[in-house]
Design an enzyme around this catalytic site. Structure first.
Site, PDB file in Angstrom:
ATOM      1  N   SER A 120      33.023  52.688  42.012  1.00 35.54           N
ATOM      2  CA  SER A 120      33.006  51.270  41.695  1.00 35.54           C
ATOM      3  C   SER A 120      33.989  50.945  40.575  1.00 35.54           C
ATOM      4  O   SER A 120      33.986  51.593  39.531  1.00 35.54           O
ATOM      5  CB  SER A 120      31.592  50.862  41.289  1.00 35.54           C
ATOM      6  OG  SER A 120      31.573  49.501  40.989  1.00 35.54           O
ATOM      7  N   GLY A 121      34.853  49.969  40.804  1.00 35.78           N
ATOM      8  CA  GLY A 121      35.821  49.575  39.791  1.00 35.78           C
ATOM      9  C   GLY A 121      37.136  50.333  39.875  1.00 35.78           C
ATOM     10  O   GLY A 121      38.030  50.126  39.069  1.00 35.78           O
ATOM     11  N   THR A 125      39.009  47.240  46.547  1.00 38.07           N
ATOM     12  CA  THR A 125      39.123  45.900  47.121  1.00 38.07           C
ATOM     13  C   THR A 125      40.477  45.289  46.792  1.00 38.07           C
ATOM     14  O   THR A 125      41.095  44.650  47.640  1.00 38.07           O
ATOM     15  CB  THR A 125      37.970  45.018  46.597  1.00 38.07           C
ATOM     16  OG1 THR A 125      36.752  45.674  46.955  1.00 38.07           O
ATOM     17  CG2 THR A 125      37.988  43.650  47.205  1.00 38.07           C
ATOM     18  N   ASN A 170      31.860  46.846  37.212  1.00 36.22           N
ATOM     19  CA  ASN A 170      32.966  46.053  37.735  1.00 36.22           C
ATOM     20  C   ASN A 170      32.554  44.578  37.757  1.00 36.22           C
ATOM     21  O   ASN A 170      31.493  44.254  38.274  1.00 36.22           O
ATOM     22  CB  ASN A 170      33.272  46.557  39.161  1.00 36.22           C
ATOM     23  CG  ASN A 170      34.434  45.836  39.809  1.00 36.22           C
ATOM     24  OD1 ASN A 170      35.002  44.912  39.236  1.00 36.22           O
ATOM     25  ND2 ASN A 170      34.785  46.264  41.013  1.00 36.22           N
ATOM     26  N   SER A 173      32.279  43.429  41.697  1.00 36.12           N
ATOM     27  CA  SER A 173      31.916  44.612  42.483  1.00 36.12           C
ATOM     28  C   SER A 173      31.461  44.221  43.889  1.00 36.12           C
ATOM     29  O   SER A 173      30.608  43.347  44.053  1.00 36.12           O
ATOM     30  CB  SER A 173      30.795  45.355  41.763  1.00 36.12           C
ATOM     31  OG  SER A 173      30.487  46.530  42.455  1.00 36.12           O
ATOM     32  N   SER A 174      32.042  44.862  44.897  1.00 34.07           N
ATOM     33  CA  SER A 174      31.613  44.606  46.285  1.00 34.07           C
ATOM     34  C   SER A 174      30.259  45.264  46.478  1.00 34.07           C
ATOM     35  O   SER A 174      30.121  46.465  46.269  1.00 34.07           O
ATOM     36  CB  SER A 174      32.580  45.215  47.286  1.00 34.07           C
ATOM     37  OG  SER A 174      33.902  45.072  46.872  1.00 34.07           O
ATOM     38  N   GLY A 402      32.243  54.266  47.194  1.00 40.53           N
ATOM     39  CA  GLY A 402      32.489  55.688  46.977  1.00 40.53           C
ATOM     40  C   GLY A 402      31.195  56.399  46.601  1.00 40.53           C
ATOM     41  O   GLY A 402      30.140  55.771  46.460  1.00 40.53           O
ATOM     42  N   GLU A 404      28.260  57.893  44.704  1.00 39.06           N
ATOM     43  CA  GLU A 404      27.591  57.334  43.521  1.00 39.06           C
ATOM     44  C   GLU A 404      26.604  58.331  42.918  1.00 39.06           C
ATOM     45  O   GLU A 404      25.740  58.843  43.616  1.00 39.06           O
ATOM     46  CB  GLU A 404      26.823  56.053  43.891  1.00 39.06           C
ATOM     47  CG  GLU A 404      27.708  54.839  43.953  1.00 39.06           C
ATOM     48  CD  GLU A 404      26.960  53.532  44.127  1.00 39.06           C
ATOM     49  OE1 GLU A 404      25.717  53.522  44.261  1.00 39.06           O
ATOM     50  OE2 GLU A 404      27.647  52.504  44.165  1.00 39.06           O
TER      51      GLU A 404
HETATM   52  P1  ATP Z   1      33.541  48.190  43.817  1.00 41.92           P
HETATM   53  O1  ATP Z   1      33.183  49.458  44.495  1.00 41.92           O
HETATM   54  O2  ATP Z   1      32.639  47.890  42.659  1.00 41.92           O
HETATM   55  O3  ATP Z   1      33.687  47.032  44.733  1.00 41.92           O
HETATM   56  P2  ATP Z   1      36.428  48.377  43.690  1.00 41.92           P
HETATM   57  O4  ATP Z   1      36.911  49.773  43.834  1.00 41.92           O
HETATM   58  O5  ATP Z   1      36.524  47.503  44.883  1.00 41.92           O
HETATM   59  O6  ATP Z   1      34.957  48.421  43.093  1.00 41.92           O
HETATM   60  P3  ATP Z   1      38.134  46.383  42.493  1.00 41.92           P
HETATM   61  O7  ATP Z   1      37.231  45.230  42.528  1.00 41.92           O
HETATM   62  O8  ATP Z   1      39.203  46.492  43.520  1.00 41.92           O
HETATM   63  O9  ATP Z   1      37.245  47.719  42.483  1.00 41.92           O
HETATM   64  O10 ATP Z   1      38.846  46.498  41.081  1.00 41.92           O
HETATM   65  C1  ATP Z   1      38.162  46.214  39.866  1.00 41.92           C
HETATM   66  C2  ATP Z   1      39.055  45.457  38.926  1.00 41.92           C
HETATM   67  O11 ATP Z   1      40.111  46.297  38.477  1.00 41.92           O
HETATM   68  C3  ATP Z   1      39.743  44.255  39.531  1.00 41.92           C
HETATM   69  O12 ATP Z   1      38.960  43.103  39.437  1.00 41.92           O
HETATM   70  C4  ATP Z   1      41.009  44.135  38.692  1.00 41.92           C
HETATM   71  O13 ATP Z   1      40.731  43.496  37.481  1.00 41.92           O
HETATM   72  C5  ATP Z   1      41.320  45.577  38.355  1.00 41.92           C
HETATM   73  N1  ATP Z   1      42.318  46.168  39.283  1.00 41.92           N
HETATM   74  C6  ATP Z   1      42.086  46.944  40.347  1.00 41.92           C
HETATM   75  N2  ATP Z   1      43.229  47.316  40.952  1.00 41.92           N
HETATM   76  C7  ATP Z   1      44.232  46.767  40.247  1.00 41.92           C
HETATM   77  C8  ATP Z   1      45.664  46.765  40.336  1.00 41.92           C
HETATM   78  N3  ATP Z   1      46.281  47.436  41.303  1.00 41.92           N
HETATM   79  N4  ATP Z   1      46.359  46.075  39.414  1.00 41.92           N
HETATM   80  C9  ATP Z   1      45.739  45.416  38.424  1.00 41.92           C
HETATM   81  N5  ATP Z   1      44.414  45.365  38.266  1.00 41.92           N
HETATM   82  C10 ATP Z   1      43.648  46.033  39.155  1.00 41.92           C
HETATM   83 MG    MG Z   2      35.202  46.360  45.882  1.00 42.33          MG
END
Ligand code: ATP
Ligand code: MG
Length: 710
Positions: A120-121, A125, A170, A173-174, A402, A404
């Site tokens: 997560s984070g 996404t 996050n 977070s999705s 991923g 956990e």
């Molecule tokens: P989850 O499993 O909780 O959904 P995730 O892996 O989908 O987590 P994201 O929501 O894609 O995580 O990313 C978390 C935050 O990190 C985003 O809101 C953004 O602020 C930052 N972030 C992620 N990727 C990038 C990037 N390539 N460039 C800049 N900031 C990023």
């Molecule tokens: Mg996500």
């Protein structure tokens, strides 16, 4: 996957296209001298991260470290730089992965999928969205296609509003897994899409941990909703008024503007074909969940629950289109059908609160699925919009939770980690096995790489009769005294000698201390996780009392009416349990992915503080382990980085040797043999297969490419 170098007229101009900064550390871990050393691996990540180089390859797998700041690497110019260009010509980027998959899809007409994993984070996404944007910008366009592109992009804010939430890890977070297919026509233009959703975390609707929020849409509606809309929905602007929004005590988040997001979502809803009525129906449901949360009970003299908040019932009746008195009674009674007769019994306070929360979760969860369906209708390929679309090719994007491991792991983590075991199986099937099979079919002698095949763990979870899910279902179905603890005892009896399973009772003296009596431990491919069985039966049953279901079936809100079908009441068959539903949907997902050519993006979160520039080694080491990156690299190094048909290899490099230039008359195989001898390839650097030459290290090929340039 398209072969990276030298194929189809793609020129490798690596030395010229890359600046010195691009080459900090190595841009492909395969090139690491000390490739078995985790420390060297992490040092390479760190060096690059400090230079804002967040992408690095392991062969064709992309490793990405979340920068937590906006890097200027996603502009249109950047997209153009990667368009139609070979992997190694430009610095590592997710556009390279996106483009490579797209080219394979176009040239080889083979369906593709890009699997994005990480905790997560970590940036899954964001990566998914950036890939979609890449296709939206770089794929051929026409007016019709623009509409499709727009809908594909706009489905995201809507799904995120309803399916994402601020968590401790996050801010966005999705809370569901997502697989999205993009369909392309024969010209390579996107003409449609389809989304599959997995296991929404419904429990968040009624409860949030400290520092976390409910799903974004609730706050967006309160913050952004126009006054007359809120009046119609009977809502006040202040989130503190709603029990379902106050538990986490953080309605406001500095990184989020609910007001702006509301505007984005409203616009997105119209792009994906929601008319005003549908929007109103949908928001009525969102509001009704908030009103449900405020329904309170008091006990009468007999200890039976009575509703004390009449106002809420009034709003609920209007918003859900149900009879207020019927809903009130349904919230405080339970109906059971026994021997064909309806038995009605009153609920006590605790049971009534449970029934209310179950209704809120069911209403929200089903509406979410309805929303995905509705989006799918709008994304579906329509002949009228994109005429001439004949043979479909499909590119899938998987953005799924991923591995956990928390302090306290429950049913949800069990499902999520099971999902990751399945994805690892897929990785083994699609990558490791197929790699080894190619060597065999080409008659290449090589040392098979030892890797752990986690099928044994998948079986432990999903096998019929003996697997954990089967045993859980059995306990859920058993009338009478089944509890979480009887489930654990059954598990102990059935799988007691399994090498990947342990409980307090089965553990030896030393290990026992680390296990509670209500816990079991699984030795996952990525490491141990200890699960508490508390709540397993309840979550797996996912029960909604019959009379509440019936009330919803009679709803005049078209969405609710659609979500609660009458057949549920008449059907004698028990609905599938949550775990079995999840198992079945995963098995379908595996089938879908198996039929495609995979690419991988492994996302890493650099620190827990969501801060730019901080590289927390302990945290990263942990993820390198859970993502299986060292094993990935080991397999990649043990194999051959490049393979090329003799004809193609000869054609490209024949000018480097007077014996093969300008024309080699004999068999291409022999020509290549002469050529590589002339180039001074060492014996350990390559192998000659039946139809292809296999080159072990990229640097060998780079050197040959350089020779072409001179
Ligand atoms: P989850 O499993 O909780 O959904 P995730 O892996 O989908 O987590 P994201 O929501 O894609 O995580 O990313 C978390 C935050 O990190 C985003 O809101 C953004 O602020 C930052 N972030 C992620 N990727 C990038 C990037 N390539 N460039 C800049 N900031 C990023
Ligand atoms: Mg996500």
């Amino acid at each position: 996957m398209l072969q990276a170098a030298g194929s189809d007229g793609i020129r490798l101009t690596m030395e010229s296209a890359l600046t010195a900064r691009d080459r900090v550390g190595v841009q492909d871990f395969v090139l690491l001298e000390n490739f078995t050393s985790e420390a060297a691996f992490i040092e390479n990540l760190r060096k690059r991260f400090k230079e804002n180089l967040i992408y690095t390859y392991i062969g064709s797998v992309l490793v990405s470290v979340n920068p937590y700041k906006d890097l200027e690497i996603y502009s249109k110019q950047h997209m153009e730089r990667y368009r139609g260009v070979s992997f190694y010509e430009v610095s590592p980027h997710l556009y390279a992965i996106a483009d490579n998959s797209y080219r394979s899809l176009r040239i080889e007409r083979k369906d593709q999928c890009i699997l994005i994993s990480g905790e997560s984070g970590a940036g899954k996404t964001e990566a998914t969205k950036k890939i979609l944007q890449y296709y939206a910008v770089t794929c051929p366009a026409s007016d019709q296609v623009e509409t499709v592109k727009d809908r594909l992009l706009q489905s995201n804010p809507v799904l995120e509003a309803f399916g994402n939430a601020k968590t401790l890890r996050n801010d966005n977070s999705s809370r569901f897994g997502k697989y999205m297919d993009v369909q392309f026509d024969y010209k390579g233009a996107p003409v449609g899409g389809h989304i599959l959703n997995y296991l929404l975390e419904k429990s968040r609707v009624v409860h949030q941990n400290h520092g976390e929020r409910n799903f974004h849409i609730f706050y967006q509606l309160l913050e952004g909703g126009e006054d007359d809309l809120l009046r119609r929905l009977g809502l006040e602007k202040n989130p503190q008024q709603y029990h379902y929004l106050v538990k986490g005590q953080c309605a406001r988040v500095s990184s989020i503007s609910d007001k702006n997001d509301w505007k984005v979502v409203r616009r997105a809803l119209s792009v994906i074909n929601f008319n005003d009525n549908e929007v109103e129906d949908l928001l009525s449901i969102v509001a009704s969940v908030l009103h449900l949360g405020n329904v309170q009970f008091a006990a009468d003299e007999q200890g039976n629950a009575q509703v004390t908040t009449e106002n809420q019932i009034k709003y609920l009746a209007r918003l859900l289109g149900v009879e207020g008195s019927v809903l009130r009674e349904a919230l405080i009674h339970k109906t059971i059908i026994a021997k064909g007769e309806e038995l009605v019994s009153p609920l006590n306070l605790e049971q009534a609160a449970y029934a209310r929360d179950a209704l809120a979760k069911a209403v929200y969860g089903r509406t979410f699925s309805w929303l995905v369906n509705k989006i799918n209708k709008s994304l579906a390929y329509k002949e009228a919009e994109c005429p001439g679309w004949r043979s479909a090719t499909v590119l899938g994007l998987l953005d799924i939770y991923g591995f956990e491991v928390f302090q306290h792991n429950s049913f949800e983590q069990f499902c999520i980690n099971y999902c990751n075991e399945k994805l690892q199986q897929l990785f083994i099937e699609l990558t490791l096995k197929s790699e080894q099979e190619e060597y065999e079919s080409e008659g290449i002698a090589w040392e098979p790489v030892q890797y752990f095949n986690n099928k044994i763990i998948c079986d432990l979870v999903e096998e019929k009769f003996k697997g954990i899910i089967s045993i859980l279902d059995e306990e859920c179905l058993r009338p009478g005294d089944a509890t979480d603890m009887t489930f654990l005892e059954k598990l102990e009896e059935t799988v007691k000698n399994h090498p990947h399973f342990l409980t307090h009772k089965l553990a030896d003296q030393k290990t026992r201390k680390s296990l509670g009596r209500e816990e079991f431990r699984l030795l996952h491919y990525a490491g141990e996780v200890t699960y508490s069985v508390t709540g397993f039966l309840d979550k797996n049953n996912d029960l909604l009392f019959r009379n509440l279901k019936e009330t919803m079936c009679n709803s005049e809100n078209p969405i609710i009416n659609h979500c609660f079908e009458r057949t549920e009441l008449t059907d004698k068959k028990r609905p599938e349990t949550a775990a079995t539903q999840f198992k079945n949907s995963l098995s379908k997902l595996m089938e879908i992915l198996m039929s495609k050519e995979p690419s991988y993006i492994r996302c890493i979160k650099p620190n827990d503080a969501k801060q730019a520039g901080r590289f927390d080694e302990v945290l990263i080491r942990h993820q390198v382990k859970y993502l299986g990156l060292m094993e990935n690299l080991r397999v990649r190094r043990a194999g051959f980085a490049y393979r090329r048909k003799y004809e193609i290899f000869l054609q490209r490099y024949k000018s480097l040797c007077s014996e093969t230039w300008p024309m080699w008359e004999g068999r291409p195989h022999d020509g290549v043999a002469v050529l590589v001898k002339h180039l001074g390839y060492k014996q350990e650097e390559y192998k000659m297969g039946r139809t292809k030459i296999f080159i072990r290290f990229p640097k060998t090929l780079f050197a040959t490419e350089d020779a072409l340039e001179i």
